[in-house]
Design a protein around this motif. Structure first.
Motif, short mmCIF file in Angstrom:
data_model
loop_
_atom_site.label_atom_id
_atom_site.label_comp_id
_atom_site.label_asym_id
_atom_site.label_seq_id
_atom_site.Cartn_x
_atom_site.Cartn_y
_atom_site.Cartn_z
N THR A 106 -27.86 43.71 -95.93
CA THR A 106 -27.82 42.76 -94.80
C THR A 106 -29.23 42.41 -94.36
O THR A 106 -29.55 41.24 -94.13
N ASP A 107 -30.11 43.41 -94.24
CA ASP A 107 -31.50 43.15 -93.86
C ASP A 107 -32.19 42.24 -94.87
O ASP A 107 -32.93 41.32 -94.49
N LEU A 108 -31.95 42.50 -96.16
CA LEU A 108 -32.55 41.66 -97.20
C LEU A 108 -32.10 40.21 -97.07
O LEU A 108 -32.92 39.29 -97.08
N ARG A 109 -30.81 40.01 -96.94
CA ARG A 109 -30.29 38.64 -96.84
C ARG A 109 -30.82 37.94 -95.59
O ARG A 109 -31.15 36.77 -95.63
N ASP A 110 -30.88 38.68 -94.49
CA ASP A 110 -31.36 38.09 -93.24
C ASP A 110 -32.83 37.69 -93.30
O ASP A 110 -33.28 36.83 -92.55
N SER A 111 -33.59 38.32 -94.20
CA SER A 111 -35.02 38.02 -94.30
C SER A 111 -35.33 36.84 -95.22
O SER A 111 -36.48 36.45 -95.34
N LEU A 112 -34.33 36.26 -95.85
CA LEU A 112 -34.55 35.14 -96.77
C LEU A 112 -34.65 33.83 -96.00
O LEU A 112 -33.74 33.01 -96.01
N GLY A 113 -35.77 33.62 -95.35
CA GLY A 113 -35.96 32.44 -94.51
C GLY A 113 -35.89 31.13 -95.25
O GLY A 113 -35.41 30.13 -94.72
N PHE A 114 -36.37 31.09 -96.52
CA PHE A 114 -36.38 29.82 -97.24
C PHE A 114 -34.98 29.24 -97.35
O PHE A 114 -34.81 28.03 -97.37
N ALA A 115 -33.99 30.09 -97.44
CA ALA A 115 -32.61 29.60 -97.58
C ALA A 115 -31.94 29.47 -96.22
O ALA A 115 -31.27 28.47 -95.95
#
Length: 145
Positions: A106-115
């Motif tokens: 969840t943390d990883l996905r939340d950090s994907l600002g470009f998307a």
């Protein structure tokens, strides 16, 4: 000789390639923050959807099962994944994300600002249409695991 790709299709293919390159670049950087490689993070993301046999993980990633074994070993050592017996076939080992592993995904996905940011700028209708179109494109791939 195969027929030439029309210009619009070529443009779409190039755009998909650019999105994939950005995704991998940002995903690998986000994984490194959690002391993971990109491959480890991708396996963990797969496992966050539920336990999976090692062979299926290898099929999804299009790699050898022995590679998955090493990745799961490292995820286990960090407390992010665990192995368990398949309740329907005790000979089969399933890999599963731990609670900490699911939180990490969840943390990883939340950090994907470009998307996240550009997609959030699209309406729900547009995001739904994009999702549905991508699913149709993927469903047309006979080699998709």
């Amino acid at each position: 000789m195969s027929p030439r790709m029309d210009p619009l299709t070529a443009e779409v293919v190039d755009l998909i390639g650019t999105v994939v390159a950005r995704y991998y670049h940002e995903y690998d950087a986000a994984a490194a923050v959690h002391r993971l490689t990109g491959a480890q993070a991708r396996v963990l993301a797969l496992l966050s959807g539920g336990p999976m046999p090692m062979r299926r993980i290898a099929q999804q990633l299009r790699c050898e099962p022995s590679n998955v074994t090493g990745i799961v070993d490292r995820l286990e050592a960090q407390g992010l994944a665990e192995r368990r017996a398949d309740p329907t076939d005790r000979r089969v080992k399933l890999a599963a994300a731990t609670d900490t592993g699911r939180e990490t995904v969840t943390d990883l996905r939340d950090s994907l600002g470009f998307a996240r940011e550009p997609l959030a700028g699209l309406s729900v209708r547009d995001r739904t249409a994009l999702r549905d179109l991508l699913q149709r494109v993927l469903a047309a791939d006979p080699d998709r695991p």
